[in-house]
Motif scaffolding. Structure first.
Motif, short mmCIF file in Angstrom:
data_model
loop_
_atom_site.label_atom_id
_atom_site.label_comp_id
_atom_site.label_asym_id
_atom_site.label_seq_id
_atom_site.Cartn_x
_atom_site.Cartn_y
_atom_site.Cartn_z
N CYS A 110 -95.21 105.04 44.09
CA CYS A 110 -96.54 105.63 44.25
C CYS A 110 -97.02 105.36 45.68
CB CYS A 110 -97.50 105.01 43.25
SG CYS A 110 -99.18 105.63 43.36
N VAL A 111 -97.93 106.18 46.15
CA VAL A 111 -98.50 105.97 47.49
C VAL A 111 -99.38 104.72 47.52
CG1 VAL A 111 -98.39 108.39 48.13
CG2 VAL A 111 -100.46 107.51 47.06
N ARG A 112 -99.83 104.28 46.38
CA ARG A 112 -100.64 103.06 46.29
C ARG A 112 -99.74 101.85 46.26
NH1 ARG A 112 -104.82 104.93 41.60
NH2 ARG A 112 -105.82 106.56 42.81
N ASP A 113 -100.22 100.75 46.83
CA ASP A 113 -99.45 99.51 46.79
C ASP A 113 -99.34 98.98 45.36
OD1 ASP A 113 -98.97 99.47 49.50
OD2 ASP A 113 -100.71 98.23 49.96
N VAL A 114 -100.46 99.03 44.62
CA VAL A 114 -100.48 98.56 43.24
C VAL A 114 -100.92 99.72 42.36
CG1 VAL A 114 -101.56 96.95 41.61
CG2 VAL A 114 -100.97 96.19 43.92
N MET A 115 -100.16 99.96 41.30
CA MET A 115 -100.42 101.10 40.42
C MET A 115 -100.58 100.60 38.99
SD MET A 115 -100.47 104.43 40.20
CE MET A 115 -100.36 105.65 38.92
N GLN A 116 -101.60 101.10 38.30
CA GLN A 116 -101.78 100.78 36.89
C GLN A 116 -101.17 101.91 36.06
OE1 GLN A 116 -105.78 100.06 35.52
NE2 GLN A 116 -105.06 99.12 33.64
N TRP A 117 -100.32 101.53 35.11
CA TRP A 117 -99.61 102.47 34.26
C TRP A 117 -100.01 102.28 32.80
CZ3 TRP A 117 -96.04 106.01 36.04
CH2 TRP A 117 -95.59 105.84 37.35
N GLU A 118 -99.82 103.34 32.03
CA GLU A 118 -99.90 103.24 30.58
C GLU A 118 -98.59 103.74 30.01
OE1 GLU A 118 -103.48 103.70 28.08
OE2 GLU A 118 -102.46 105.54 27.41
N ALA A 119 -98.00 102.92 29.15
CA ALA A 119 -96.82 103.31 28.40
C ALA A 119 -97.30 103.54 26.97
CB ALA A 119 -95.76 102.22 28.43
N ARG A 120 -97.27 104.78 26.54
CA ARG A 120 -97.74 105.13 25.20
C ARG A 120 -96.50 105.30 24.32
NH1 ARG A 120 -102.57 106.39 23.12
NH2 ARG A 120 -103.52 106.23 25.17
N VAL A 121 -96.30 104.36 23.39
CA VAL A 121 -95.19 104.45 22.44
C VAL A 121 -95.56 105.49 21.40
CG1 VAL A 121 -93.87 103.22 20.68
CG2 VAL A 121 -94.46 102.07 22.83
N LEU A 122 -94.68 106.49 21.26
CA LEU A 122 -94.92 107.59 20.32
C LEU A 122 -93.88 107.52 19.21
CD1 LEU A 122 -95.47 110.42 22.95
CD2 LEU A 122 -97.23 109.13 21.71
N LEU A 123 -94.34 107.25 17.99
CA LEU A 123 -93.45 107.21 16.83
C LEU A 123 -93.58 108.53 16.08
CD1 LEU A 123 -94.45 103.71 15.38
CD2 LEU A 123 -92.64 104.20 17.02
N ARG A 124 -92.47 109.23 15.93
CA ARG A 124 -92.46 110.44 15.10
C ARG A 124 -92.16 110.00 13.68
NH1 ARG A 124 -93.28 114.58 18.19
NH2 ARG A 124 -92.67 114.50 20.37
N ALA A 139 -96.03 97.00 41.57
CA ALA A 139 -96.30 96.81 43.00
C ALA A 139 -95.23 97.51 43.80
CB ALA A 139 -96.34 95.33 43.33
N GLY A 140 -95.65 98.26 44.81
CA GLY A 140 -94.71 98.94 45.68
C GLY A 140 -94.02 97.95 46.60
N PRO A 141 -93.06 98.43 47.39
CA PRO A 141 -92.32 97.55 48.31
C PRO A 141 -93.26 96.78 49.23
CG PRO A 141 -91.35 99.76 48.26
CD PRO A 141 -92.63 99.83 47.49
N GLY A 142 -93.10 95.46 49.25
CA GLY A 142 -93.90 94.60 50.11
C GLY A 142 -95.30 94.28 49.59
N ALA A 143 -95.72 94.88 48.49
CA ALA A 143 -97.07 94.65 47.95
C ALA A 143 -97.04 93.50 46.94
CB ALA A 143 -97.60 95.91 47.28
N GLN A 144 -98.18 92.87 46.77
CA GLN A 144 -98.35 91.78 45.80
C GLN A 144 -99.31 92.22 44.72
OE1 GLN A 144 -96.85 88.70 45.88
NE2 GLN A 144 -95.64 89.48 47.59
N LEU A 145 -99.01 91.83 43.49
CA LEU A 145 -99.94 92.08 42.38
C LEU A 145 -101.12 91.14 42.49
CD1 LEU A 145 -97.48 92.51 39.39
CD2 LEU A 145 -98.77 94.29 40.57
N PRO A 146 -102.29 91.56 42.01
CA PRO A 146 -103.44 90.66 42.01
C PRO A 146 -103.16 89.43 41.14
CG PRO A 146 -104.02 92.81 41.08
CD PRO A 146 -102.58 92.84 41.45
N ALA A 147 -103.70 88.30 41.52
CA ALA A 147 -103.52 87.06 40.74
C ALA A 147 -104.26 87.20 39.42
CB ALA A 147 -104.07 85.87 41.53
N GLY A 148 -103.68 86.59 38.41
CA GLY A 148 -104.37 86.59 37.12
C GLY A 148 -103.62 87.24 36.13
#
Length: 148
Positions: A110-124, A139-148
């Motif tokens: 992603c163009v952002r250093d840190v990206m928030q994703w949602e993985a939606r598990v779909l059960l048929r 986190a993208g290359p060279g980026a750090q995730l926020p602490a916590g």
């Protein structure tokens, strides 16, 4: 124009499947610490995990879903950016037996250093589609995730 309309009509159920049961997001879930479980009542549970746990971008990820208390006919995991459209990314998982399904996925950079994703598990299931959300950060290359 007619051809485009027919294409949209046929693709609609794939892109926007009808959900008969949806779990709420568990804010305590940390997929980087390990698999997370979601309880949906009446003995139904979905467990989801991603390896490697650091969830790298543009590298294969191993997905594992375990479903208990459902008549599961198939499992997919729909990845989407929480606040940015990242395109269609919905791998279908393979049944491993005893309610477990595994598969692979790759997340794009992603163009952002840190990206928030949602993985939606779909059960048929025989009753319809069950949707269970999980969120995580990358986190993208060279980026750090926020602490916590």
């Amino acid at each position: 124009m007619l051809l485009a309309g027919v294409a949209v009509y046929r693709a609609w159920p794939l892109l926007f499947p009808e959900v008969v049961m949806s779990a709420t997001l568990d804010p305590r879930c940390n997929l980087r610490a390990g698999a997370c479980s979601s309880r949906l009542g009446e003995g139904r549970e979905v467990r989801f995990g991603i390896e490697p746990r650091d969830i790298p971008l543009i590298r294969p990820l191993t997905l594992r879903v375990e479903a208990r208390g459902f008549d599961v006919q198939g499992v997919e995991v729909d990845f989407s950016g929480v606040d940015m459209n990242m395109g269609f990314n919905r791998p279908r998982l393979t049944r491993q037996g005893d309610g477990a399904y595994t598969g692979t996925a790759t997340l794009p950079v992603c163009v952002r250093d840190v990206m928030q994703w949602e993985a939606r598990v779909l059960l048929r299931t025989g009753a319809g589609l069950v949707s269970v959300p999980y969120q995580f950060l990358t986190a993208g290359p060279g980026a750090q995730l926020p602490a916590g």
